[in-house]
Design a protein around this motif. Structure first.
Motif, short mmCIF file in Angstrom:
data_model
loop_
_atom_site.label_atom_id
_atom_site.label_comp_id
_atom_site.label_asym_id
_atom_site.label_seq_id
_atom_site.Cartn_x
_atom_site.Cartn_y
_atom_site.Cartn_z
N PRO A 81 0.84 -1.21 0.00
CA PRO A 81 0.00 0.00 0.00
C PRO A 81 0.87 1.25 0.00
N SER A 82 0.38 2.32 -0.59
CA SER A 82 1.18 3.54 -0.76
C SER A 82 1.81 4.03 0.54
N LYS A 83 1.06 4.03 1.62
CA LYS A 83 1.55 4.57 2.88
C LYS A 83 2.60 3.69 3.55
N GLN A 84 2.74 2.45 3.10
CA GLN A 84 3.66 1.52 3.76
C GLN A 84 4.94 1.27 2.98
N ARG A 85 5.06 1.85 1.80
CA ARG A 85 6.18 1.50 0.92
C ARG A 85 7.55 1.81 1.53
N GLU A 86 7.74 3.02 2.05
CA GLU A 86 9.03 3.36 2.62
C GLU A 86 9.38 2.44 3.79
N ILE A 97 10.32 -2.49 -4.75
CA ILE A 97 8.90 -2.18 -4.89
C ILE A 97 8.65 -1.60 -6.27
N VAL A 98 7.69 -2.20 -6.98
CA VAL A 98 7.28 -1.72 -8.31
C VAL A 98 5.77 -1.50 -8.23
N ALA A 99 5.36 -0.29 -7.83
CA ALA A 99 3.96 -0.08 -7.49
C ALA A 99 3.54 1.36 -7.75
N SER A 100 3.57 1.78 -9.02
CA SER A 100 3.26 3.17 -9.40
C SER A 100 3.88 4.13 -8.38
N TYR A 101 5.17 3.93 -8.14
CA TYR A 101 5.92 4.59 -7.07
C TYR A 101 6.68 5.78 -7.66
N SER A 102 6.12 6.97 -7.54
CA SER A 102 6.73 8.15 -8.15
C SER A 102 8.01 8.54 -7.44
N ILE A 103 9.03 8.86 -8.22
CA ILE A 103 10.31 9.31 -7.69
C ILE A 103 10.18 10.76 -7.25
N THR A 104 10.40 11.03 -5.96
CA THR A 104 10.35 12.40 -5.44
C THR A 104 11.54 12.64 -4.52
N LYS A 109 14.81 10.84 0.59
CA LYS A 109 15.47 11.05 1.88
C LYS A 109 15.56 9.75 2.69
N THR A 110 14.65 8.81 2.40
CA THR A 110 14.61 7.56 3.19
C THR A 110 14.85 6.30 2.37
N VAL A 111 14.59 6.35 1.06
CA VAL A 111 14.80 5.18 0.19
C VAL A 111 15.50 5.63 -1.08
N SER A 112 15.97 4.68 -1.86
CA SER A 112 16.54 4.99 -3.17
C SER A 112 15.64 4.42 -4.26
N PHE A 113 15.89 4.86 -5.48
CA PHE A 113 15.12 4.40 -6.63
C PHE A 113 16.03 3.97 -7.76
N ALA A 114 15.56 3.02 -8.54
CA ALA A 114 16.12 2.73 -9.86
C ALA A 114 15.06 3.17 -10.86
N GLN A 222 16.34 -0.24 -1.14
CA GLN A 222 16.90 0.30 0.10
C GLN A 222 17.87 1.43 -0.20
N LYS A 223 17.92 2.37 0.71
CA LYS A 223 18.73 3.57 0.56
C LYS A 223 20.20 3.26 0.28
N GLY A 224 20.73 3.86 -0.77
CA GLY A 224 22.15 3.80 -1.05
C GLY A 224 22.66 2.59 -1.80
N ASN A 225 21.77 1.69 -2.24
CA ASN A 225 22.22 0.47 -2.93
C ASN A 225 22.43 0.76 -4.42
N THR A 226 23.52 1.43 -4.74
CA THR A 226 23.78 1.88 -6.10
C THR A 226 24.02 0.72 -7.07
N GLU A 227 24.65 -0.34 -6.60
CA GLU A 227 24.92 -1.49 -7.46
C GLU A 227 23.62 -2.16 -7.89
N PHE A 228 22.70 -2.32 -6.94
CA PHE A 228 21.39 -2.91 -7.25
C PHE A 228 20.63 -2.01 -8.22
#
Length: 274
Positions: A81-86, A97-104, A109-114, A222-228
């Motif tokens: 659910p949107s509120k639980q993703r972080e 997580i692949v769930a219409s998750y907009s990069i902002t 500040k708490t997670v990273s994105f690919a 997860q935050k900072g996992n650049t290789e992933f």
């Protein structure tokens, strides 16, 4: 008394052993598998249907998992659910997580994105036979539905139609039902979500097709996992190049006439590598 005490101690030890055994079994059941968070209630993106999972997000996640070396039966799908993703990412409940998750910036500040793997745009859903609404500027005096807590309606009200009448529902599926029933005149959120609802309506609803924002969908990690992030980006790039991305779009929005905004799609997946 002594025998009773011994029996109680033995019982306690057995109980602890059982708990430990169950915990071990739980860990073993996820060993060698990848845990992916998706939505279970978004037609066209992430939808649980008769024990299976379908949608564009599901197709993207499956492709990435295969690229990383996992077969479909090694994927563990988890509702996100949107509120639980972080929290799910921070707690290690999922690998991505692949769930219409907009990069902002706020989320970063708490997670990273690919990614991004898709660029959505806010649009409108109307009844198939309604030609009076060709864009957000036509909504003055109309009844507009969006999900509770969504910023979509506020965007319309602030930028285009100050006199629009707003109705909030728990989710966009409920908004689509209100639209079909004639209770509201339009629904607003990201265009690909609307396309999924239109597809589920079997031709009774349509997307206007005039997106007026950009939402960059990313794969949460997860935050900072650049290789992933780099591995996921490579997978997305391959999915785009071999045509699987386009096929997934078409299959999950068939019959709606929907096409992604070609100015932004397909996107270049470079997020999270630095």
């Amino acid at each position: 008394m002594k025998n009773t005490l011994i029996k109680r101690c033995v019982a306690a030890v057995c109980a602890l052993a059982c708990v430990a055994s169950l915990a071990a079994c739980g860990a073993e059941s996820e060993a060698g598998k990848i845990r992916i968070g998706i939505k279970f209630d978004q037609p066209g993106l992430g939808f649980k249907k008769s024990g299976t999972y379908v949608g564009f997000d599901v197709d993207v996640a499956t492709y990435i998992a295969r690229y990383l070396g996992y077969s479909e039966d090694q994927i563990i799908w988890k509702e996100s659910p949107s509120k639980q993703r972080e929290a799910m990412l921070q707690n290690g409940d999922v690998d991505m997580i692949v769930a219409s998750y907009s990069i902002t910036d706020e989320r970063k500040k708490t997670v990273s994105f690919a990614g991004p793997y898709f660029v959505a745009g806010q649009d409108l859903l109307v009844r198939k036979d309604d030609d009076s609404i060709k864009g957000p500027e036509d909504l003055n005096g109309k009844r507009l539905c969006t999900a509770t807590g969504s910023t979509s309606a506020a965007t319309v009200k602030e930028r285009f139609a100050s006199e629009v009448q707003l109705m909030e529902q728990p989710g966009f599926a409920e908004c689509a039902t209100a639209l079909f029933s004639g209770i509201v005149d339009a629904v607003t959120t990201d265009d690909i979500i609307l396309a999924g609802l239109a597809s589920a309506s079997r031709g009774k609803l349509k997307v206007v097709g005039v997106p007026f924002t950009q939402e960059y969908y990313g794969v949460g990690i997860q935050k900072g996992n650049t290789e992933f992030a780099k591995q996921i980006n490579d997978a997305i790039e391959q999915m785009i190049e071999d045509g699987s991305w386009q096929r997934a779009i078409e299959e999950n929005t068939s019959g709606t006439g929907y096409a992604p905004n070609s100015e932004y799609n397909p996107p270049e997946p470079t997020e999270g590598e630095e």
